[in-house]
Write a protein that holds these residues in place. Structure first.
Motif, PDB file in Angstrom:
ATOM      1  N   ASP A  59      36.387  51.496  -6.970  1.00  8.74           N
ATOM      2  CA  ASP A  59      35.670  50.824  -5.884  1.00  8.74           C
ATOM      3  C   ASP A  59      36.419  50.851  -4.559  1.00  8.74           C
ATOM      4  OD1 ASP A  59      33.646  50.301  -7.616  1.00  8.74           O
ATOM      5  OD2 ASP A  59      33.640  48.135  -7.354  1.00  8.74           O
ATOM      6  N   GLU A  60      37.753  50.953  -4.594  1.00  5.95           N
ATOM      7  CA  GLU A  60      38.482  50.944  -3.324  1.00  5.95           C
ATOM      8  C   GLU A  60      38.177  52.190  -2.492  1.00  5.95           C
ATOM      9  OE1 GLU A  60      42.895  51.442  -3.605  1.00  5.95           O
ATOM     10  OE2 GLU A  60      42.520  51.559  -5.768  1.00  5.95           O
ATOM     11  N   TYR A  61      37.639  53.222  -3.130  1.00  4.60           N
ATOM     12  CA  TYR A  61      37.218  54.421  -2.401  1.00  4.60           C
ATOM     13  C   TYR A  61      35.693  54.526  -2.356  1.00  4.60           C
ATOM     14  CZ  TYR A  61      41.907  55.257  -4.211  1.00  4.60           C
ATOM     15  OH  TYR A  61      43.215  55.106  -4.565  1.00  4.60           O
ATOM     16  N   ARG A  87      24.384  47.654  -2.920  1.00  3.73           N
ATOM     17  CA  ARG A  87      25.557  47.365  -2.090  1.00  3.73           C
ATOM     18  C   ARG A  87      25.161  47.217  -0.627  1.00  3.73           C
ATOM     19  NH1 ARG A  87      30.073  46.227  -5.346  1.00  3.73           N
ATOM     20  NH2 ARG A  87      29.954  47.555  -7.194  1.00  3.73           N
ATOM     21  N   GLY A  88      25.926  46.385   0.079  1.00  6.49           N
ATOM     22  CA  GLY A  88      25.664  46.176   1.493  1.00  6.49           C
ATOM     23  C   GLY A  88      26.515  47.078   2.366  1.00  6.49           C
ATOM     24  N   PHE A  89      25.975  47.466   3.507  1.00 10.26           N
ATOM     25  CA  PHE A  89      26.672  48.377   4.414  1.00 10.26           C
ATOM     26  C   PHE A  89      27.622  47.652   5.368  1.00 10.26           C
ATOM     27  CE2 PHE A  89      23.391  51.365   3.111  1.00 10.26           C
ATOM     28  CZ  PHE A  89      24.066  52.579   3.148  1.00 10.26           C
ATOM     29  N   THR A 165      41.545  48.947   0.173  1.00  8.16           N
ATOM     30  CA  THR A 165      40.213  48.826   0.771  1.00  8.16           C
ATOM     31  C   THR A 165      39.198  48.387  -0.278  1.00  8.16           C
ATOM     32  OG1 THR A 165      39.951  51.213   0.450  1.00  8.16           O
ATOM     33  CG2 THR A 165      40.645  50.463   2.628  1.00  8.16           C
ATOM     34  N   LEU A 166      39.512  47.276  -0.917  1.00 11.70           N
ATOM     35  CA  LEU A 166      38.641  46.677  -1.927  1.00 11.70           C
ATOM     36  C   LEU A 166      37.890  45.497  -1.320  1.00 11.70           C
ATOM     37  CD1 LEU A 166      40.925  46.566  -5.090  1.00 11.70           C
ATOM     38  CD2 LEU A 166      38.647  47.572  -5.016  1.00 11.70           C
ATOM     39  N   THR A 167      36.642  45.314  -1.725  1.00  4.97           N
ATOM     40  CA  THR A 167      35.916  44.127  -1.282  1.00  4.97           C
ATOM     41  C   THR A 167      36.622  42.860  -1.752  1.00  4.97           C
ATOM     42  OG1 THR A 167      34.481  44.305  -3.232  1.00  4.97           O
ATOM     43  CG2 THR A 167      33.648  45.230  -1.165  1.00  4.97           C
ATOM     44  N   ASN A 168      37.277  42.927  -2.913  1.00  5.94           N
ATOM     45  CA  ASN A 168      38.002  41.765  -3.433  1.00  5.94           C
ATOM     46  C   ASN A 168      39.165  41.389  -2.526  1.00  5.94           C
ATOM     47  OD1 ASN A 168      37.286  43.805  -5.826  1.00  5.94           O
ATOM     48  ND2 ASN A 168      36.759  41.729  -6.463  1.00  5.94           N
ATOM     49  N   SER A 169      39.826  42.394  -1.938  1.00 10.62           N
ATOM     50  CA  SER A 169      40.943  42.132  -1.026  1.00 10.62           C
ATOM     51  C   SER A 169      40.451  41.449   0.238  1.00 10.62           C
ATOM     52  CB  SER A 169      41.644  43.452  -0.678  1.00 10.62           C
ATOM     53  OG  SER A 169      42.120  44.093  -1.834  1.00 10.62           O
ATOM     54  N   HIS A 416      34.341  59.193 -11.219  1.00 11.37           N
ATOM     55  CA  HIS A 416      34.946  58.426 -10.129  1.00 11.37           C
ATOM     56  C   HIS A 416      36.430  58.145 -10.364  1.00 11.37           C
ATOM     57  CE1 HIS A 416      30.580  56.988 -10.127  1.00 11.37           C
ATOM     58  NE2 HIS A 416      30.670  57.880  -9.161  1.00 11.37           N
ATOM     59  N   SER A 417      37.092  58.981 -11.159  1.00  8.13           N
ATOM     60  CA  SER A 417      38.524  58.775 -11.403  1.00  8.13           C
ATOM     61  C   SER A 417      39.348  58.965 -10.136  1.00  8.13           C
ATOM     62  CB  SER A 417      39.033  59.740 -12.475  1.00  8.13           C
ATOM     63  OG  SER A 417      38.511  59.415 -13.739  1.00  8.13           O
ATOM     64  N   THR A 418      38.899  59.852  -9.264  1.00 10.63           N
ATOM     65  CA  THR A 418      39.636  60.165  -8.041  1.00 10.63           C
ATOM     66  C   THR A 418      38.811  59.767  -6.821  1.00 10.63           C
ATOM     67  OG1 THR A 418      38.673  62.363  -7.755  1.00 10.63           O
ATOM     68  CG2 THR A 418      40.593  62.194  -9.209  1.00 10.63           C
ATOM     69  N   PRO A 419      39.475  59.655  -5.659  1.00 11.15           N
ATOM     70  CA  PRO A 419      38.702  59.587  -4.416  1.00 11.15           C
ATOM     71  C   PRO A 419      37.969  60.917  -4.225  1.00 11.15           C
ATOM     72  CG  PRO A 419      41.028  59.066  -4.052  1.00 11.15           C
ATOM     73  CD  PRO A 419      40.913  59.592  -5.427  1.00 11.15           C
ATOM     74  N   PHE A 420      37.189  61.023  -3.156  1.00 11.94           N
ATOM     75  CA  PHE A 420      36.420  62.255  -2.986  1.00 11.94           C
ATOM     76  C   PHE A 420      36.590  62.759  -1.547  1.00 11.94           C
ATOM     77  CE2 PHE A 420      32.480  64.623  -4.550  1.00 11.94           C
ATOM     78  CZ  PHE A 420      33.130  65.145  -5.648  1.00 11.94           C
TER      79      PHE A 420
END
Length: 518
Positions: A59-61, A87-89, A165-169, A416-420
């Motif tokens: 999710d952080e990516y 999800r919200g933008f 860059t997590l919503t939780n953070s 989704h193991s890696t960023p893209f």
């Protein structure tokens, strides 16, 4: 300071001038000290940021940077949540704003795209740290405030999460800021509008923030003398405005009327989609989740609860309430309870402040144990997926050369193991194994599950001709032996290997291999 005020009131003219000058000097020194402290905290969080070079969760990516990259540069991959309006933008819009600035200035290098959002997150975390300290300095003794802040800065999990860059953070940062204006016992910084606005923003970023704040909102309502005024002048208008602003932003980008908070509730609670990503026993947060998140602070927390229960029962109640509510949900993760971690620090600080003979030893032990965890999880554990993207990124130079075959990268890993594209920043041909949940659509199938059921069969049926084969494969080491005949038969050679984790589990291996077809 009180003596100064009294003497200013009753002293003669010359003495008043001198005392006012002295008062001004005192405030000037205090402001300078606060500024130096704030700059020190920014430096601390920036160091924190650059010493976290590992991956935590997708999710952080995929719920932040990938969306922002797609918004600004018009290419990339959006997960099923964005297609379902889940999800919200508002949150990725912040990173899109940073990306757009870089793009307009022609400074949109991939390294800036990776690190600028993290640096922005670090600065916000430092600002929340300052507010956290100022809050407890006003409502606690100097000793308790100092040790509470010490415990806050020592937390390995905060170090591990706060600059991601997590919503939780961001939810945790907003929670710290809102707490500064919340009417805690003895608070002199209370502002209903400010704290409710920050809570509303946290709910927009992540709707589950309402779980953490529900008991605090009820507490405020019960303590407030003018209850009707609180509801009609604060709760209702601020909540309504937040929903309207969120809906307008989402409608703009979804290009249709979308209420993501309702969709989030519908999919995760009513349809149980979250369970698709794994389930845990009901007691997991009490037996594993919370002890891991609070880490070496746990004995201090338990001791502090016995000392500060009466004064901070609302904060302890919010912690317990959050753990209980999340325990009813089948899908559980450490990061979900991160927002209550700052609440726990006042109990840990109270415990240390009441220690006399053992205080130094306890503090030294706390620093050492958290430092080991912070450095290991930040620099070693699960770093392979980011290192792998560095190798993939190097293929961008090849893709710009039209006279050679264009690279085509296939990630044979759990989805989704890696960023893209946010970590590549070129329109390289890439694909991964899709794994959307079953939403009742006709013809549904999980590509990742089909692949792992029989990897060789999937590869042979997906690529019946050599001309259709990808040029590069990225996979975990545990898969290598199982598809070795496919690799050898089609001329794939290992070109890179990188460490990922000491604790491989399930489909995730200890190392990552990159194969290239020759």
């Amino acid at each position: 300071m009180e003596n100064l005020r009294a003497r200013l009131k009753f002293g003669n003219k010359d003495e008043v001038v001198k005392l006012r000058r002295r008062k001004s000097q005192l405030y000037s020194k205090e402001d300078k000290s606060l500024l130096n402290g704030a700059l020190g905290l920014v430096a601390f969080r920036l160091i924190n940021c650059f010493l976290v070079q590992t991956s935590f969760v997708p999710d952080e990516y995929w719920q932040a940077l990938e969306v922002a990259h797609h918004m600004v540069f018009n290419y990339g991959n959006l997960t099923w949540e964005w297609k379902a309006g889940l999800r919200g933008f508002t949150y990725p819009l912040f990173f899109a704003f940073l990306y757009k600035i870089l793009h307009l200035l022609n400074y949109d290098s991939v390294h800036l795209l990776i690190w600028l959002p993290r640096v922005a997150q670090a600065v916000l975390a430092a600002f929340a740290d300052v507010k956290f300290f100022l809050l407890f300095r006003t409502i606690e003794t100097h000793d308790v405030a100092r040790w509470t802040f010490f415990c806050h800065l020592c937390s390995w999990f905060s170090w591990f999460c706060c600059t991601r860059t997590l919503t939780n953070s961001t939810e945790t940062i907003l929670t710290c800021l809102a707490l500064y204006y919340f009417p805690l016992p003895g608070s002199k910084t209370h502002s209903s509008k400010k704290y409710l606005s920050l809570v509303a923003l946290a709910v927009i970023v992540r709707p589950t923030a309402l779980i953490v704040w529900f008991p605090l909102l009820i507490y405020h309502f019960c303590q407030e003398e003018h209850k009707l005024r609180l509801v009609t002048h604060n709760y209702v208008p601020i909540g309504t405005l937040a929903v309207v602003i969120s809906a307008l932003i989402d409608c703009l980008f979804y290009e249709k009327w979308t209420l993501v908070q309702f969709n989030f509730l519908k999919f995760n609670v009513l349809h149980g989609v979250a369970e698709f990503y794994g389930s845990h026993p009901w007691h997991w947060y009490f037996t594993q989740g919370f002890p891991v998140v609070i880490g070496p602070h746990l004995p201090l927390f338990l001791h502090g609860c016995t000392l500060a229960f009466r004064k901070y029962k609302i904060l302890l109640g919010a912690v317990v309430w959050t753990l209980v509510v999340y325990s009813f949900l089948p899908h559980k993760e450490f990061r979900f309870i991160y927002p209550v971690l700052p609440f726990c620090m006042v109990f840990c600080g109270t415990s240390l402040a009441h220690m006399k003979a053992w205080r130094r030893a306890a503090a030294a032990s706390l620093v050492a144990s958290n430092l080991v965890l912070a450095l290991y999880t930040g620099l070693v554990h699960q770093r392979g997926v980011l290192d792998a993207m560095g190798h993939v990124r190097a293929l961008c130079d090849v893709s710009r050369n039209s006279s050679v075959p264009q690279p085509d990268v296939l990630f044979l890993m759990p989805c989704h193991s890696t960023p893209f594209y946010s970590h590549v920043h070129c329109p390289l041909q890439m694909r991964f194994l899709e794994c959307p949940p079953d939403l009742g659509d006709q013809g549904y199938f999980d590509e990742a599950d089909r692949f792992y059921d029989d990897p060789l069969l999937w590869l042979r049926t997906s690529f019946p001709y050599k001309s259709s084969l990808p040029t590069h494969l990225v996979l975990f080491d545990i898969l290598e032996k199982e598809i070795s005949t496919f690799l050898q038969g089609n001329g794939f050679k290992r070109t890179a290997a990188m460490f990922h984790t000491h604790v491989p589990e399930g489909r995730v291996g200890g190392r990552i291999f990159i194969y290239e077809r020759h």
